[in-house]
Design a protein around this motif. Structure first.
Motif, short mmCIF file in Angstrom:
data_model
loop_
_atom_site.label_atom_id
_atom_site.label_comp_id
_atom_site.label_asym_id
_atom_site.label_seq_id
_atom_site.Cartn_x
_atom_site.Cartn_y
_atom_site.Cartn_z
N ASP A 58 9.61 -1.19 21.82
CA ASP A 58 11.02 -1.57 21.87
C ASP A 58 11.81 -0.85 20.78
N PRO A 59 12.68 0.09 21.15
CA PRO A 59 13.41 0.84 20.11
C PRO A 59 14.34 -0.04 19.29
N GLU A 60 14.63 -1.25 19.79
CA GLU A 60 15.53 -2.17 19.07
C GLU A 60 14.76 -3.11 18.14
N ALA A 61 13.44 -3.01 18.09
CA ALA A 61 12.66 -3.94 17.26
C ALA A 61 13.11 -3.81 15.80
N PRO A 62 13.36 -4.94 15.12
CA PRO A 62 13.90 -4.89 13.75
C PRO A 62 13.01 -4.15 12.76
N ILE A 63 11.72 -4.07 13.03
CA ILE A 63 10.80 -3.39 12.11
C ILE A 63 11.21 -1.91 11.91
N PHE A 64 11.90 -1.33 12.91
CA PHE A 64 12.32 0.07 12.77
C PHE A 64 13.31 0.25 11.61
N GLU A 65 14.02 -0.85 11.24
CA GLU A 65 14.96 -0.75 10.11
C GLU A 65 14.25 -0.39 8.80
N LEU A 66 12.96 -0.76 8.73
CA LEU A 66 12.20 -0.51 7.50
C LEU A 66 11.43 0.80 7.57
N ALA A 67 11.34 1.36 8.78
CA ALA A 67 10.36 2.44 9.01
C ALA A 67 10.77 3.77 8.40
N ASP A 68 9.81 4.44 7.77
CA ASP A 68 10.01 5.84 7.38
C ASP A 68 9.71 6.74 8.56
N PHE A 69 8.72 6.35 9.36
CA PHE A 69 8.37 7.08 10.59
C PHE A 69 8.19 6.04 11.69
N GLY A 70 8.63 6.36 12.88
CA GLY A 70 8.44 5.40 13.95
C GLY A 70 8.13 6.11 15.26
N PRO A 128 0.81 -1.23 0.00
CA PRO A 128 0.00 0.00 0.00
C PRO A 128 0.85 1.28 0.00
N GLN A 129 0.19 2.39 -0.14
CA GLN A 129 0.89 3.68 -0.02
C GLN A 129 1.42 3.85 1.39
N LEU A 130 0.62 3.41 2.36
CA LEU A 130 1.02 3.55 3.77
C LEU A 130 0.73 2.25 4.51
N TYR A 131 1.76 1.72 5.19
CA TYR A 131 1.59 0.51 6.01
C TYR A 131 1.95 0.88 7.44
N MET A 132 1.03 0.63 8.35
CA MET A 132 1.30 0.93 9.76
C MET A 132 1.42 -0.38 10.52
N ALA A 133 2.58 -0.61 11.13
CA ALA A 133 2.82 -1.86 11.87
C ALA A 133 2.76 -1.53 13.36
N VAL A 134 1.76 -2.09 14.01
CA VAL A 134 1.54 -1.75 15.42
C VAL A 134 1.79 -2.99 16.28
N GLY A 135 2.79 -2.91 17.16
CA GLY A 135 3.10 -4.05 18.03
C GLY A 135 3.57 -5.26 17.26
N ILE A 136 4.33 -5.00 16.19
CA ILE A 136 4.88 -6.07 15.33
C ILE A 136 6.40 -5.93 15.34
N PHE A 164 -0.96 1.15 23.55
CA PHE A 164 -2.23 1.44 24.23
C PHE A 164 -2.36 2.93 24.57
N GLN A 165 -1.23 3.62 24.58
CA GLN A 165 -1.29 5.09 24.75
C GLN A 165 -1.26 5.79 23.40
N VAL A 166 -0.40 5.28 22.50
CA VAL A 166 -0.18 6.00 21.24
C VAL A 166 -1.38 5.86 20.30
N THR A 216 7.44 -3.87 0.43
CA THR A 216 7.41 -2.98 -0.73
C THR A 216 6.37 -1.87 -0.56
N SER A 217 5.81 -1.74 0.65
CA SER A 217 4.88 -0.63 0.93
C SER A 217 5.64 0.69 0.72
N LYS A 218 4.91 1.71 0.22
CA LYS A 218 5.62 2.93 -0.16
C LYS A 218 6.11 3.70 1.08
N THR A 219 5.28 3.81 2.09
CA THR A 219 5.68 4.46 3.34
C THR A 219 5.32 3.53 4.49
N ILE A 220 6.27 3.35 5.42
CA ILE A 220 6.03 2.41 6.52
C ILE A 220 6.12 3.17 7.84
#
Ligand SMILES: Cc1cc2nc3c(=O)[nH]c(=O)nc-3n(C[C@H](O)[C@H](O)[C@H](O)COP(=O)(O)OP(=O)(O)OC[C@H]3O[C@@H](n4cnc5c(N)ncnc54)[C@H](O)[C@@H]3O)c2cc1C
Length: 317
Positions: free
Chosen positions: A284-296, A254-262, A302-304, A274-278
């Motif tokens: 966890d700031p060390e979670a590997p998903i941050f390597e792909l993130a455009d915004f994190g 998609p144009q935007l993929y939001m990964a929450v708690g993944i 539960f707060q955010v 291959t999502s355009k913006t992630i």
């Protein structure tokens, strides 16, 4: 100009977005001719013309509606023999890939699946090993058959004549061995289909339970997005399996993929990288998903998530 056959994905008369994407790619390499199976072509013609279809081959035979994929492959094989197109494009959906494989066997041609781009000289791009490697490939035998991942490219309109040619077709008995006896329309509510959606909001193990998925759904609804889930969440029974994103689930782009708690395991990435913006929400700031993130956002979902949903709703009111 070389003719490129495009197998239309449609639901009745409604043309699926991936068909307009296939037409956009086909125009790079030649002149697109749509292959329309079943009913609805008259109403769809205008939409196909808008994206540059020069011809629409309409095969209204009941054989194409009442049986599974084999008759579609037979129809395409007949059209390939009659018209000698430069390539055949299909959507890289479960059905599209099966049609592509059967067509490749019937025509003795090479096939490329899960392409994310296509050049004017029919070099296809694939993104493999969880996006770590980009492969460029070209079919060298027979008529290139290329299955393109939905949402991989943006559909660009360009007018075409969309001249209708009716095609008479009768499937062989062998192709009619698996018959569709009943169709049940899945209840999907108002949300877009996962693989077609421009925005996908996915929840993982961090969501913590089935009831908490309401948070993910609310955020998705505020953005008119589809809901996805990691395998950890679907295996736990928190969300239905048909919404699983990843290697053994759906592939989305998609144009935007939001990964929450993944966390971003390689098998999850394979379905979304291959999502355009992630955008990522994870505590966890060390979670590997941050390597792909455009915004994190490093924080407790539960707060955010409730704050984000409220802010989006305020801005869209
Ligand atoms: C053959 C095979 C195929 C597979 N296919 C797939 C597939 O198709 N799709 C798929 O997804 N997986 C697949 N998997 C599983 C994959 O390896 C991972 O186990 C899975 O993706 C993990 O899901 P997760 O990220 O939700 O869970 P976890 O890895 O447990 O991550 C949970 C994340 O949530 C964060 N978190 C926890 N609480 C909060 C909170 N309150 N706020 C914010 N963040 C929080 C944690 O920091 C963590 O990063 C497959 C595995 C195999 C072996």
């Amino acid at each position: 100009m070389a003719e490129i056959l495009v197998l239309a994905e449609h639901s009745g008369e409604s043309v699926k977005k991936v068909t307009t994407e296939l037409l956009t790619l086909a125009r790079r390499a030649g002149e697109p001719s749509v292959v329309w199976t079943g009913a609805g072509a008259d109403a769809a013609r205008e939409r196909l013309a808008e994206f540059g279809a020069a011809v629409v081959y309409v095969a209204g035979s009941e054989d194409l509606d009442d049986y599974v994929v084999a008759p579609k492959a037979e129809l395409l094989a007949e059209l390939v023999t009659q018209h000698a197109p430069a390539a055949v494009l299909v959507a890289s959906t479960a059905e599209g890939r099966e049609v592509a494989a059967r067509l490749a066997v019937k025509t003795g041609s090479g096939v490329i699946t899960d392409a994310v781009d296509l050049s004017a000289d029919l070099v296809a791009e694939q993104s493999i090993f969880g996006g770590a490697i980009i492969v460029q490939s070209k079919v060298r035998t027979g008529t290139p058959i290329i299955a393109v991942r939905p949402n991989a490219v943006a559909a660009v309109p360009e007018p075409g004549a969309a001249r209708v040619e009716n095609v008479s077709f009768a499937a062989t008995d062998a192709a009619k061995s698996a018959q569709i006896t009943e169709r049940v329309v899945a209840e999907r509510g108002e949300r877009p289909e996962l693989t077609e959606a421009s925005i996908v909001v996915s929840g993982g193990r961090g969501v913590g339970g089935a009831d908490n998925f309401a948070l993910i759904e609310n955020l998705a609804d505020s953005l008119h997005a589809a809901v996805g889930a990691s395998r950890a969440a679907t295996d736990a029974g928190w969300y239905p399996h048909q919404f699983q994103v990843g290697q053994t689930g759906k592939t989305v782009s998609p144009q935007l993929y939001m990964a929450v708690g993944i966390s971003g395991a390689i098998q999850h990435r394979a379905g979304m990288q291959t999502s355009k913006t992630i955008m990522v929400i994870n505590k966890d700031p060390e979670a590997p998903i941050f390597e792909l993130a455009d915004f994190g956002v490093v924080g407790d979902l539960f707060q955010v998530v409730p704050q984000l949903t409220e802010e989006i709703r305020k801005r869209s009111d």
